[in-house]
Design a protein around this motif. Structure first.
Motif, mmCIF file in Angstrom:
data_model
loop_
_atom_site.group_PDB
_atom_site.id
_atom_site.type_symbol
_atom_site.label_atom_id
_atom_site.label_comp_id
_atom_site.label_asym_id
_atom_site.label_seq_id
_atom_site.Cartn_x
_atom_site.Cartn_y
_atom_site.Cartn_z
ATOM 1 N N UNK A 226 16.889 15.512 20.631
ATOM 2 C CA UNK A 226 17.984 15.078 19.715
ATOM 3 C C UNK A 226 17.895 16.046 18.791
ATOM 4 N N UNK A 227 19.298 16.491 18.349
ATOM 5 C CA UNK A 227 19.527 17.495 17.244
ATOM 6 C C UNK A 227 20.087 16.821 16.168
ATOM 7 N N UNK A 228 19.573 16.969 14.949
ATOM 8 C CA UNK A 228 20.356 16.434 13.847
ATOM 9 C C UNK A 228 21.596 17.264 13.358
ATOM 10 N N UNK A 229 22.669 16.585 12.935
ATOM 11 C CA UNK A 229 23.864 17.354 12.354
ATOM 12 C C UNK A 229 24.069 16.693 11.169
ATOM 13 N N UNK A 230 24.657 15.573 11.295
ATOM 14 C CA UNK A 230 25.232 14.855 9.883
ATOM 15 C C UNK A 230 24.083 14.321 9.141
ATOM 16 N N UNK A 231 22.886 14.438 9.704
ATOM 17 C CA UNK A 231 21.529 14.105 8.737
ATOM 18 C C UNK A 231 20.808 15.193 8.086
ATOM 19 N N UNK A 232 21.545 16.303 8.403
ATOM 20 C CA UNK A 232 20.879 17.482 7.875
ATOM 21 C C UNK A 232 22.010 18.365 7.381
ATOM 22 N N UNK A 233 22.539 18.317 6.208
ATOM 23 C CA UNK A 233 23.334 18.954 5.448
ATOM 24 C C UNK A 233 22.693 20.325 4.729
ATOM 25 N N UNK A 234 21.897 19.842 3.830
ATOM 26 C CA UNK A 234 21.329 20.992 2.759
ATOM 27 C C UNK A 234 19.957 21.240 2.933
ATOM 28 N N UNK A 235 19.327 22.157 2.242
ATOM 29 C CA UNK A 235 17.918 22.569 2.597
ATOM 30 C C UNK A 235 17.093 21.338 2.504
#
Length: 340
Positions: A226-235
């Protein structure tokens, strides 16, 4: 430096639908920074579900014009830090300026961005081509209209497995699934074994961004990565995703540009996470910037310009096998066609 703001209504080849919205046109703002007869370009697209419009981006840039035009471009990273002091709450605008600064700096110093970073394009991932949500016949038609070795399929319907079965009957291509936060943990764990059998490589952002308990369950038990998108915006989100996702998808507009994106990729690698970079529906300006990160990536989604029926820019493009084809220009290689 001189700042020029260009706005476009980018026409799409097909209606593009995801969980959040459907659209036929993508409004886009392209920043041009000029110095010594050369220009660098950067892009930010309108994203209304984040409250981002061409109007408010243009107004913010105009208000910052004196700061931008008097800034020194000793290094793109230093320029980014200078601009972040004014745009910490506006990553899309910061991204456009950062892309343009990297592009201009490369052109001024006769180097590509990736060469300046000490990277090589000898081994890089190929890009997927995205099939947006529609009726099953429409999705099949979109796929057949663009033969490709690797597809990202947008899901979030009541019949997601049926969609994948129908598409699989028409191609042997690898599939990636993007649920755009539409599933529950239970659905994800139920669907994943069957999706794996149907040739799916991974699932992107199955749950809502704040459902960390659900993701903990999915991470421990899912048959697919599983790959994060909306859960990973910034550093700061990279470390947060460790132990909940197998990888992260970096979006330049969401994190604020190439400068933080490079740091995010390097941080993720140190944690043992897979690294993907993704695009919005954007012109070749934004795609050319993403391409500079390719040597740092395991996966890439940089088909945004291919989804357009007319692209106002040129630069990095994709060949028939999904691999990046680079412009002879330095920087990111981007250029507006009317200026070419």
């Amino acid at each position: 430096m001189k700042l020029t703001i260009h706005t476009f209504q980018l026409p799409l080849r097909h209606t593009f639908s995801i969980t959040h919205e459907s659209r036929d046109v993508m409004p886009s703002l392209i920043v041009e920074l000029s110095q010594d007869g050369l220009s660098g370009f950067g892009e930010a697209t309108e994203t209304r579900y984040y409250g981002i419009t061409l109007e408010n981006m243009s107004q913010r840039l105009e208000a910052l014009r004196p700061v931008i035009e008097t800034a020194r471009l000793d290094a793109p990273e230093a320029f980014w830090e200078h601009m972040r002091a004014h745009l910490a709450d506006a990553p899309f605008i910061l991204c456009a300026l950062d892309q343009a600064a990297h592009d201009l700096y490369g052109k001024l110093h006769n180097t590509t961005v990736y060469e300046r970073w000490g990277l090589s394009m000898e081994q890089v991932p190929r890009s997927n081509y995205t099939i947006g949500m529609a009726s099953i016949p429409e999705m099949v038609s979109k796929m057949e209209d663009q033969p490709w070795p690797l597809y990202k399929i947008k899901l979030g319907t009541s019949h997601d497995l049926e969609i994948i079965k129908a598409l699989r009957a028409k191609t042997d291509a690898v599939f990636r699934i993007d649920a755009n936060t539409a599933w529950t943990a239970e659905q994800t764990l139920e669907y994943a074994p069957r999706l794996k059998e149907l040739g799916v490589e991974f699932i992107e952002q199955p749950l809502k961004a704040n459902d960390w308990e659900g993701m903990k369950q999915v991470y421990a038990n899912c048959a697919l990565p599983v790959i994060a998108d909306e859960s990973c915006h910034v550093e700061a989100d990279v470390a947060r995703c460790y132990g909940f996702f197998h990888g992260i998808n970096i979006k330049l507009m969401k994190c604020g540009g190439l400068t933080p994106a490079r740091r995010m990729a390097e941080h993720a690698k140190k944690l043992g996470l897979k690294v993907m970079a993704g695009c919005m529906t954007e012109s070749s300006v934004g795609i050319s910037a993403i391409a500079q990160l390719l040597p740092l990536l395991d996966y890439v989604d940089m088909d945004g310009a291919m989804l357009l029926s007319e692209d106002p820019a040129e630069g990095v493009s994709l060949d028939a096998n999904g691999y990046a084809s680079f412009s002879a220009r330095k920087g990111t290689g981007a250029q507006l066609k009317k200026l070419a």
